[in-house]
Design a protein around this motif. Structure first.
Motif, short mmCIF file in Angstrom:
data_model
loop_
_atom_site.label_atom_id
_atom_site.label_comp_id
_atom_site.label_asym_id
_atom_site.label_seq_id
_atom_site.Cartn_x
_atom_site.Cartn_y
_atom_site.Cartn_z
N TYR A 193 0.89 -1.34 -0.10
CA TYR A 193 -0.13 0.12 -0.05
C TYR A 193 0.93 1.38 0.08
O TYR A 193 0.42 2.24 -0.55
CB TYR A 193 -0.85 -0.08 1.19
N GLY A 240 -8.40 6.31 -3.73
CA GLY A 240 -7.81 6.32 -2.78
C GLY A 240 -8.32 6.87 -1.49
O GLY A 240 -8.10 6.34 -0.15
N SER A 287 -10.82 4.55 0.07
CA SER A 287 -10.21 3.17 0.55
C SER A 287 -9.60 3.80 2.04
O SER A 287 -9.80 2.87 2.98
CB SER A 287 -8.98 2.65 -0.20
N GLU A 288 -8.96 4.80 1.99
CA GLU A 288 -8.46 5.05 3.34
C GLU A 288 -9.58 5.38 4.34
O GLU A 288 -9.56 5.12 5.52
CB GLU A 288 -7.56 6.39 3.42
N ASP A 335 -3.06 9.25 1.13
CA ASP A 335 -3.91 8.50 0.48
C ASP A 335 -4.26 8.56 -0.74
O ASP A 335 -4.26 7.39 -1.59
CB ASP A 335 -5.27 8.27 1.28
N SER A 336 -4.34 9.90 -1.37
CA SER A 336 -4.46 10.14 -2.89
C SER A 336 -3.45 9.89 -3.61
O SER A 336 -3.34 9.37 -4.77
CB SER A 336 -5.25 11.40 -2.87
N ALA A 357 -2.20 6.44 -4.21
CA ALA A 357 -3.29 5.77 -5.16
C ALA A 357 -3.16 6.22 -6.56
O ALA A 357 -3.15 5.44 -7.58
CB ALA A 357 -4.54 5.95 -4.84
#
Length: 287
Positions: A136, A236, A239-240, A267-268, A271
């Motif tokens: 990840y 992203g 997902s987080e 997070d973005s 991804a």
């Protein structure tokens, strides 16, 4: 004004002023500008130094994830995951994807061996969490290293970051001003379809400018980068949000005033990194 509406007369002046989306906006802007300066300086002075910036950022993200997972009894094997992850980033910069892949395989094995010492109880749980964090965070980061090694690598990295950040800014602004229709209310209640529209407008416009003027590529490649950036940045972020809901936390940390934890900003980016590398590699010749 209704009787239960918040009144400005009773607000505590000592508290940070927050926007409608819940952020301390002045602090968020200050942190954002500081991070942007760090990125630009590392890319301009010595581009290899940006690998160190990425490694530090992802390792802090790993630490935040490990603290969050510990609240539900998951113990990530931090040392092998962090050490192997940094080697993956450096290997990707020095030797390409083949070197990074070998480093990742050895790190997975090292993570399993490291966890043997704590016995069978939770072995699968902890080892799986370690491999998840390795993939990840650091595997996604390898694609930043792959963009950076090109002759125009610094501009490719800047284009990828600009596509992602402008998507976030456009979505935030449109969501605050016009957001009415929740996109995924059970996952991220504040994310709206109007915000996604703002992300598309800002992300595509900024990506076209970067691809045409910084990378000497065709405008339609900028459109592709902008659309891909918005789609994967949104995925992203969602997902987080699911990870945090699963762990029962609001933010990954409080390292960045107005933002939360560093993972709440990464997070973005993590991804978008693979798809940005792919779009630029396939559609924009190296200059």
């Amino acid at each position: 004004m209704t009787s239960d509406s918040p009144s400005p007369e009773v607000a505590n002046p000592a508290e940070p002023r927050k926007s409608r989306a819940g952020r301390d906006l002045p602090a968020a802007i200050g942190v954002g500008v500081s991070l942007a300066l760090l990125v630009v300086l590392s890319l301009v002075l010595v581009k290899a130094a940006f690998v160190l910036v990425v490694a530090v950022a992802l390792t802090i993200g790993l630490w935040e994830l490990s603290r969050a997972m510990r609240t539900v009894g998951i113990e990530i094997p931090l040392l092998p995951v962090a050490g192997g992850g940094v080697i993956m980033l450096v290997g990707g910069y020095l030797g390409g994807m083949e070197t990074a892949a070998v480093a990742m395989a050895l790190t997975v094995i090292g993570t399993l061996i490291w966890r043997l010492g704590d016995g069978a109880d939770g072995f699968v749980r902890d080892s799986t969490a370690g491999v998840f964090c390795l993939s990840y965070l650091y595997l996604m980061g390898v694609f930043v290293s792959l963009m950076l090694i090109e002759d125009d690598g610094p501009w490719r990295v800047v284009a990828f970051i600009v596509a992602t950040v402008t998507s976030d800014i456009g979505g935030y602004a449109a969501g605050v001003l016009f957001g009415r229709h929740p996109m995924a209310p059970t996952i991220s209640p504040k994310k709206s379809w109007e915000g996604v529209g703002g992300s598309l407008v800002a992300g595509i416009a900024a990506s076209i400018v970067m691809v045409v003027f910084a990378l000497d590529g065709p405008w339609w490649a900028g459109v592709a980068l902008g659309v891909a950036g918005v789609v994967f940045a949104t995925l992203g972020d969602l997902s987080e949000s699911l990870i945090k809901r699963d762990l029962g936390i609001k933010d990954m940390g409080n390292l960045l005033p107005g933002h939360g934890g560093l993972m709440d900003r990464l997070d973005s980016l993590i991804a978008v990194a693979p798809i940005a590398w792919l779009v630029l590699y396939a559609l924009v010749p190296v200059t």
